[in-house]
Design an enzyme around this catalytic site. Structure first.
Site, PDB file in Angstrom:
ATOM      1  N   ARG A 102       0.814  -1.213   0.000  1.00 45.90           N
ATOM      2  CA  ARG A 102       0.000   0.000   0.000  1.00 45.90           C
ATOM      3  C   ARG A 102       0.847   1.263   0.000  1.00 45.90           C
ATOM      4  O   ARG A 102       0.494   2.249  -0.669  1.00 45.90           O
ATOM      5  CB  ARG A 102      -0.946  -0.020   1.213  1.00 45.90           C
ATOM      6  N   LYS A 137       2.673  24.205  -1.680  1.00 43.95           N
ATOM      7  CA  LYS A 137       1.298  23.709  -1.532  1.00 43.95           C
ATOM      8  C   LYS A 137       1.288  22.196  -1.754  1.00 43.95           C
ATOM      9  O   LYS A 137       0.785  21.684  -2.753  1.00 43.95           O
ATOM     10  CB  LYS A 137       0.373  24.426  -2.504  1.00 43.95           C
ATOM     11  N   LYS A 169       6.352  37.725   0.913  1.00 46.72           N
ATOM     12  CA  LYS A 169       5.053  37.810   0.258  1.00 46.72           C
ATOM     13  C   LYS A 169       4.235  38.949   0.867  1.00 46.72           C
ATOM     14  O   LYS A 169       4.713  39.694   1.721  1.00 46.72           O
ATOM     15  CB  LYS A 169       4.340  36.465   0.369  1.00 46.72           C
ATOM     16  N   GLU A 202       7.539  39.422  -3.520  1.00 46.66           N
ATOM     17  CA  GLU A 202       6.287  39.427  -4.276  1.00 46.66           C
ATOM     18  C   GLU A 202       5.823  40.857  -4.549  1.00 46.66           C
ATOM     19  O   GLU A 202       5.905  41.728  -3.686  1.00 46.66           O
ATOM     20  CB  GLU A 202       5.217  38.679  -3.493  1.00 46.66           C
ATOM     21  N   ASP A 224       2.795  38.587  -9.118  1.00 43.29           N
ATOM     22  CA  ASP A 224       1.670  37.779  -8.652  1.00 43.29           C
ATOM     23  C   ASP A 224       0.317  38.315  -9.118  1.00 43.29           C
ATOM     24  O   ASP A 224      -0.032  39.471  -8.861  1.00 43.29           O
ATOM     25  CB  ASP A 224       1.696  37.716  -7.122  1.00 43.29           C
TER      26      ASP A 224
END
Length: 285
Positions: A102, A137, A169, A202, A224
């Site tokens: 698995r 992410k 950011k 950013e 961005d």
């Protein structure tokens, strides 16, 4: 990105924790009905199409579970596969094969899906000079495998975590009191702590692009959520002063248009957070 030594250490941690989670004190299903001395063999069967990834990691998992297991590889990482193809065969202790099954499948199915998605994006960028980047992410505790899959699919890795690159950011900038202050404080922090890290900043609009350019030491500007025209303008303003990266609103329909604006990189969280596992199966024979 982190060093190869640390990358390998992260892989070992991933494997040991995945086996701990899945096996715990024992695979009681196998222990209950399969003799300890029983030997068998199984094949990794493709039931989908795309780019296969995770073959080398699967070998590491089998090695971790039982070093006596033997793997015969027919298809290497990064190879396009079709329904019905056999990627590898594994032979040895039947209990050990089932214990690893698995974790091997979960790993390879997700990695192959990420590699396939990355390869699609990389092909859309051909001839533009831009490269596709992943992001943070990722699935908790699985990042090292997901970033490896991006590389297998033809992409490039962004920073691995919060400690191997500075990325200022919008929230950092707002909390720090503005772009110029954020950059100034960051450079002072790096100097005080004897850290050699690249700085990405950013920008939310063209005015912020202009302000960033007034500070030295910025490695890349993250453009961005700009539209195409403003992205072209931003690239012209930046010139060769630092690298450029587009992010936000990146998908199959927009990625090439952003690349044609002249950016060096395009980052997309969709490579890792919005994919469907490739259908693979480990079958005894």
């Amino acid at each position: 990105m982190i060093s190869e030594v640390q990358f390998q250490a992260e892989l070992k941690l991933l494997i040991s924790n995945a086996i701990r989670e899945d096996v715990g004190p024992g695979d009681y299903s196998s222990l209950a009905c399969i003799p300890e001395a029983a030997h068998g063999q199984a094949k990794l069967l493709v039931k989908d199409q795309g780019i296969i990834a995770g073959v080398e990691l699967a070998k590491m998992i089998f090695e971790h579970v039982d070093p006596s297991l033997k793997v015969k590889t027919f298809i290497e990482d990064g190879t396009p596969v079709e329904y019905g193809e056999v990627v590898f065969e594994v032979s040895g202790s039947s209990q050990s094969i089932l214990k690893a099954e698995r974790v091997v499948l979960n790993t390879m199915q997700r990695m192959s899906a990420i590699a396939t998605k990355t390869n699609q994006y990389a092909q859309l960028l051909e001839g533009t000079g831009a490269k596709i980047l992943d992001t943070r992410k990722t699935t908790p505790n699985y990042r090292v495998a997901e970033k490896w899959a991006v590389k297998i699919g033809g992409g490039e890795n962004h920073r691995f975590a919060l400690y191997d690159m500075i990325m200022l950011k919008d929230n950092h900038i707002d909390f720090a009191g503005g772009i110029t202050l954020a950059i100034k404080k960051t450079k002072a922090f790096l100097k005080e702590n004897n850290l050699d890290l690249k700085i990405i900043v950013e920008a939310r609009d063209l005015d912020e692009i202009r302000e960033i350019l007034q500070s030295d030491g910025v490695h890349r500007i993250l453009i961005d959520n700009f539209n195409y025209e403003d992205t072209k303008t931003a690239v012209e303003l930046i010139g060769t002063k630092c690298q450029t990266e587009s992010s936000g609103n990146i998908n199959e329909k927009t990625i090439r248009e952003y690349a044609l604006c002249g950016v060096n990189y395009i980052s997309s969280g969709a490579l890792t957070h919005s994919i469907y596992n490739m259908d693979l199966s480990l079958k005894a024979f």
